[in-house]
Scaffold this motif. Sequence first.
Motif, mmCIF file in Angstrom:
data_model
loop_
_atom_site.group_PDB
_atom_site.id
_atom_site.type_symbol
_atom_site.label_atom_id
_atom_site.label_comp_id
_atom_site.label_asym_id
_atom_site.label_seq_id
_atom_site.Cartn_x
_atom_site.Cartn_y
_atom_site.Cartn_z
ATOM 1 N N ARG A 206 0.875 -1.176 0.000
ATOM 2 C CA ARG A 206 0.000 0.000 0.000
ATOM 3 C C ARG A 206 0.907 1.219 0.000
ATOM 4 N N ARG A 209 -1.229 5.820 1.643
ATOM 5 C CA ARG A 209 -2.032 5.533 2.827
ATOM 6 C C ARG A 209 -2.578 6.849 3.385
ATOM 7 N N CYS A 238 -0.837 -10.865 1.716
ATOM 8 C CA CYS A 238 -2.045 -10.051 1.527
ATOM 9 C C CYS A 238 -3.010 -10.208 2.692
ATOM 10 N N ARG A 239 -3.101 -11.414 3.211
ATOM 11 C CA ARG A 239 -4.063 -11.708 4.262
ATOM 12 C C ARG A 239 -3.589 -11.241 5.644
ATOM 13 N N ASP A 241 -0.531 -9.179 6.436
ATOM 14 C CA ASP A 241 0.417 -8.069 6.610
ATOM 15 C C ASP A 241 -0.125 -6.813 5.952
ATOM 16 N N ASP A 242 -0.422 -5.788 6.747
ATOM 17 C CA ASP A 242 -1.056 -4.597 6.186
ATOM 18 C C ASP A 242 -0.070 -3.644 5.517
#
Length: 252
Positions: A206, A209, A238-239, A241-242
């Motif tokens: 990302r 932000r 993806c599931r 780690d932001d």
Amino acid sequence: MEITDTGDAAADLPSIRAIGVDGLLVSFGTQLSEAANRAALAFRAAIEAENLTAVVETATSLTSTYLRFDLDGADHAQLRDKLAAMLARRDWYQAPLPQGRRLWHVPAVFGTDLAPQLDDAAELAGLSASDAIASICAAPLRVQTIGFAPGQPYLGELPPEWDIPRQTNLTPRVPEGALAVAIRQMVLFSVSTPTGWRHVGQTALRLFRPDQPDPFLLRPGDEVVFKPVTREEYENICRLDDVGGAVSEALG
């Protein structure tokens, strides 16, 4: 170092030009090179350290440093003279890169249906798919500039074999986090968008932000090294780690 004050793009460099009513552009090249990008980054840092009167904003492109100033505090001639004096102090093409940069280690899955143009790009570069991945991941790539979309980095330079053209037709859409290649550069897309660059890798980053105090993950002058991962590893990132699995360390 001779300073040219002109709008002629073919003039000797570096040059200082007025941009609009309240801006000045210091250009170090008419096309991208490591030295011109280095000079632009170093000169921007020097302007910020100088704390010049009336300067309210600075930025860099691939080969230039831009500053915007308050017309109530200075005029073009005053700032142009100060910039010319700064340029004369040293050879900016050999200047050290700014302090505070970071090296980012970024997981990426290459090829598969997530990044379907790896084979096409590798063939244009004269490489096998596995050699193309190894080449892309062999060394850190500098964030040369941020542009096109919020927080979106242009990375380079890749080895000469990667001087491949953009596509003649656009890919209708690549997802956020896509890694695409052309003309010895890579783009990490901060938004989902059409593109003429070939989509060879996919990250979970990302880059923009807007909910964070510092909305851009990467900064000009940072470096990025990619680590190949499997699709399963990518999906776990993806599931879980932001920040897309990225870790960073100070470069100095």
